[in-house]
Design an enzyme around this catalytic site. Structure first.
Site, mmCIF file in Angstrom:
data_model
loop_
_atom_site.group_PDB
_atom_site.id
_atom_site.type_symbol
_atom_site.label_atom_id
_atom_site.label_comp_id
_atom_site.label_asym_id
_atom_site.label_seq_id
_atom_site.Cartn_x
_atom_site.Cartn_y
_atom_site.Cartn_z
ATOM 1 N N THR A 121 87.789 31.571 114.271
ATOM 2 C CA THR A 121 88.070 30.549 113.263
ATOM 3 C C THR A 121 89.117 29.581 113.793
ATOM 4 O O THR A 121 90.234 29.982 114.114
ATOM 5 C CB THR A 121 88.589 31.220 111.969
ATOM 6 O OG1 THR A 121 87.597 32.146 111.549
ATOM 7 C CG2 THR A 121 88.843 30.195 110.886
ATOM 8 N N GLU A 156 84.698 42.438 107.447
ATOM 9 C CA GLU A 156 85.006 43.766 107.965
ATOM 10 C C GLU A 156 84.424 44.787 106.998
ATOM 11 O O GLU A 156 84.404 44.573 105.787
ATOM 12 C CB GLU A 156 86.516 43.945 108.113
ATOM 13 C CG GLU A 156 87.054 43.132 109.277
ATOM 14 C CD GLU A 156 88.542 43.370 109.519
ATOM 15 O OE1 GLU A 156 89.044 44.455 109.223
ATOM 16 O OE2 GLU A 156 89.186 42.420 110.010
ATOM 17 N N LYS A 208 83.924 26.479 107.805
ATOM 18 C CA LYS A 208 84.423 27.854 107.863
ATOM 19 C C LYS A 208 85.673 28.016 107.002
ATOM 20 O O LYS A 208 85.780 28.916 106.164
ATOM 21 C CB LYS A 208 84.717 28.230 109.328
ATOM 22 C CG LYS A 208 85.518 29.471 109.514
ATOM 23 C CD LYS A 208 84.750 30.711 109.114
ATOM 24 C CE LYS A 208 85.671 31.890 109.050
ATOM 25 N NZ LYS A 208 85.005 33.159 109.000
ATOM 26 N N GLY A 261 93.956 40.200 101.227
ATOM 27 C CA GLY A 261 94.764 40.368 102.432
ATOM 28 C C GLY A 261 93.850 40.323 103.635
ATOM 29 O O GLY A 261 92.773 39.746 103.584
ATOM 30 N N CYS A 264 92.065 37.367 107.741
ATOM 31 C CA CYS A 264 91.329 36.104 107.585
ATOM 32 C C CYS A 264 91.878 35.238 106.462
ATOM 33 O O CYS A 264 92.420 34.164 106.714
ATOM 34 C CB CYS A 264 89.852 36.398 107.371
ATOM 35 S SG CYS A 264 89.145 37.295 108.749
HETATM 36 C C1 UGA Z 1 86.355 37.390 104.955
HETATM 37 C C2 UGA Z 1 85.094 36.669 104.460
HETATM 38 O O1 UGA Z 1 84.542 37.363 103.338
HETATM 39 C C3 UGA Z 1 84.046 36.589 105.577
HETATM 40 O O2 UGA Z 1 82.929 35.826 105.138
HETATM 41 C C4 UGA Z 1 84.675 35.902 106.808
HETATM 42 O O3 UGA Z 1 83.782 35.841 107.888
HETATM 43 C C5 UGA Z 1 85.914 36.690 107.232
HETATM 44 O O4 UGA Z 1 86.847 36.735 106.129
HETATM 45 C C6 UGA Z 1 86.523 35.990 108.415
HETATM 46 O O5 UGA Z 1 86.939 34.840 108.277
HETATM 47 O O6 UGA Z 1 86.492 36.541 109.532
HETATM 48 P P1 UGA Z 1 87.074 39.954 105.255
HETATM 49 O O7 UGA Z 1 88.457 39.403 105.471
HETATM 50 O O8 UGA Z 1 86.545 40.955 106.207
HETATM 51 O O9 UGA Z 1 86.013 38.737 105.244
HETATM 52 O O10 UGA Z 1 87.035 40.644 103.826
HETATM 53 P P2 UGA Z 1 86.576 40.260 102.345
HETATM 54 O O11 UGA Z 1 85.529 41.198 101.933
HETATM 55 O O12 UGA Z 1 86.303 38.821 102.203
HETATM 56 O O13 UGA Z 1 87.906 40.622 101.526
HETATM 57 C C7 UGA Z 1 89.130 39.893 101.759
HETATM 58 C C8 UGA Z 1 90.209 40.367 100.814
HETATM 59 O O14 UGA Z 1 89.914 39.970 99.478
HETATM 60 C C9 UGA Z 1 90.376 41.898 100.751
HETATM 61 O O15 UGA Z 1 91.755 42.191 100.750
HETATM 62 C C10 UGA Z 1 89.730 42.289 99.440
HETATM 63 O O16 UGA Z 1 90.264 43.448 98.869
HETATM 64 C C11 UGA Z 1 90.044 41.059 98.587
HETATM 65 N N1 UGA Z 1 89.108 40.856 97.452
HETATM 66 C C12 UGA Z 1 87.805 40.594 97.675
HETATM 67 C C13 UGA Z 1 89.602 40.905 96.155
HETATM 68 O O17 UGA Z 1 90.808 41.148 95.917
HETATM 69 N N2 UGA Z 1 88.746 40.669 95.112
HETATM 70 C C14 UGA Z 1 87.441 40.393 95.309
HETATM 71 O O18 UGA Z 1 86.708 40.183 94.299
HETATM 72 C C15 UGA Z 1 86.944 40.361 96.611
#
Ligand code: UGA
Length: 440
Positions: A121, A156, A208, A261, A264
């Site tokens: 990114t 992840e 992105k 958190g 990303c």
């Molecule tokens: C995120 C994006 O979802 C991906 O599309 C992107 O490719 C990636 O970043 C990146 O830029 O590399 P990721 O960080 O692996 O992916 O995880 P997410 O599933 O998006 O969750 C991120 C955070 O949000 C976590 O801490 C999760 O607990 C929190 N979250 C997620 C919430 O608090 N509430 C929600 O409804 C969803």
């Protein structure tokens, strides 16, 4: 096709094994010699569902080679994916020195037409700099050296699935042959019906950040609603379900809790804001999203204090330390930040996580590590659920009540079964929904 992948972290290694899986010959390079040895022996350096098996099979088939020698990548690769880290600087901007070093280190070894892909990114405009340093290093290659943007959208915990069945493949390119080359890379997925979106480089780069910032905004919206629901007596989960039925809104990423958190969202949001300012546009919405995210953490600390009263000397069983389930990643993890805050209030925090213990202890050595979930709970004054691992839903709450010194459960992810908990005689404090307080 012959593909090079620079960096074997969460993005690079997944990119390398999944390209090998769809039939390409991949050489992955990392400057960390120890990691290269470990990978060559077939050991995945981090936990991701399905990764270990795919690493083993791609090494065994000979489709994946791991090296620390740039010449090995440059000699063969038609396409080189740059997947190195872009960590935040103190200012919030992305630190792109690893991207520059990766490109400059490989440039002397490119043999002929090569496409250099920004996979990490990076802020919009990065390709301009990349092109300049590559042209400076290899003036002889002229237009045969092309930079394209191909941001990853993998999560992840679902990274393999997201790589093999993405919602879309996004490629920003300035040259027809570079675009055609990228199409060939992804042909096995395009043939299965995956949408291939072609655009210009800066649009791809900016998209992105736009996606991650929007998802973070949805989460903060849900967390702001949680604060309002707590004050008004409404239920944030029901509100999110109702909102989610509107197709224009959608239910995903509306789970209130501890906030987002990981490596990303927090850094990308800060980098996106820094980028906007650089272009002379203030984007205060982004700052507000981050502020609400911090507020979610503080609201959880207040909830624990409300449930337990004085924290001095109290034992808090912190269940879940990773930033989300199904990963061992604790970078920018809300549960770790929460543990620090609770410790500042004088609490003793006993942490347990199914996969993230080692990383958590590296980040927070003061944490008392439990050997299993019941070990964490024994003698505690509060069970605090911070990451919604499936394992925590299998808990026997009758046993939990017997083990605890004080019968209180704080559910910072709204992931536990409130009825079971209440039936076992424990008080239950969820997030943005009515609490169930037992008369002691
Ligand atoms: C995120 C994006 O979802 C991906 O599309 C992107 O490719 C990636 O970043 C990146 O830029 O590399 P990721 O960080 O692996 O992916 O995880 P997410 O599933 O998006 O969750 C991120 C955070 O949000 C976590 O801490 C999760 O607990 C929190 N979250 C997620 C919430 O608090 N509430 C929600 O409804 C969803």
């Amino acid at each position: 096709m012959n593909i090079g992948v620079v960096g074997t972290g969460h993005v690079g290694l997944i990119t390398a094994v999944t390209f090998a899986e769809i039939g390409h010959d991949v050489v992955a390079i990392d400057s960390d010699k120890e990691k290269v040895q470990q990978l060559r022996q077939g050991q995945a350096p981090f936990y991701e569902p399905g990764l270990q098996a795919m690493l083993e099979s791609s090494l065994a088939s000979g489709r994946l080679t791991i090296t620390d020698d740039p010449a090995e990548v440059g000699a063969k690769a038609e396409v080189v994916f740059i997947c190195v880290g872009t960590p935040p600087k103190a200012t919030g901007e992305a630190n792109l020195i690893a991207v520059e070093h990766a490109a400059a280190g490989l440039a002397p070894h490119f043999h002929e037409r090569t496409v250099i892909v920004e996979k990490s990114t990076v802020p919009a405009g990065t390709s301009r700099h990349l092109k300049r340093i590559l042209k400076h290093a290899r003036p002889d290659l002229g237009d045969d050296l092309q930079v394209v943007s191909n941001p990853e959208f993998l999560r992840e915990g679902h990274a393999i699935e997201d790589s093999l069945k993405p919602d879309r493949i996004l490629v920003g390119a300035d040259s027809d042959w570079a675009l055609a080359t990228m199409r060939r890379v992804y042909e096995p997925l395009i043939d299965k019906g995956v949408d291939f979106v072609a655009t210009n480089i800066v649009t791809a780069e900016l998209s992105k950040h736009a996606c991650n910032a929007f998802l973070a905004m949805k989460i903060s919206y849900a967390n702001a609603l949680a604060r309002l629901c707590e004050r008004s007596g409404a239920d944030v989960v029901a509100v999110a379900d109702i909102m989610g039925k509107d197709q224009r809104i959608g239910r995903s990423f509306l789970n209130a809790g501890l906030g987002y958190g990981g490596f990303c969202f927090p850094k990308d949001l800060a980098a996106f804001e820094a980028l906007s300012l650089e272009f002379g546009y203030e984007f205060p919405l982004l700052r507000e999203v981050a502020r609400i995210n911090d507020e979610a953490l503080d609201a959880t600390v207040r909830k624990v204090i409300d449930a337990v009263w004085n924290l001095d000397g109290k034992r808090i069983a912190l269940l879940g330390l990773t930033f989300k389930p199904d990963t061992d990643d604790t970078r920018f993890s809300p549960p770790i930040a929460l543990a620090k805050k609770l410790m500042e209030h004088g609490a003793k925090v006993i942490g347990y996580d199914p996969a993230g213990m080692t990383n958590a202890l590296e980040e927070l050595p003061e944490l008392e590590a439990a050997v299993d979930v019941y070990d964490a709970i024994e003698g505690s004054h509060c069970l605090l659920l911070a990451t919604e691992w499936d394992e925590f839903n299998q808990l026997d709450f009758v046993k939990v009540k017997e083990l605890m010194a004080y019968p209180v459960v704080v559910d910072a992810r709204n992931a536990l079964n409130s009825k079971e908990i209440a039936a076992a005689g424990l008080s239950y404090f969820p997030t943005g929904r009515p609490s169930i307080v037992q008369e002691q």
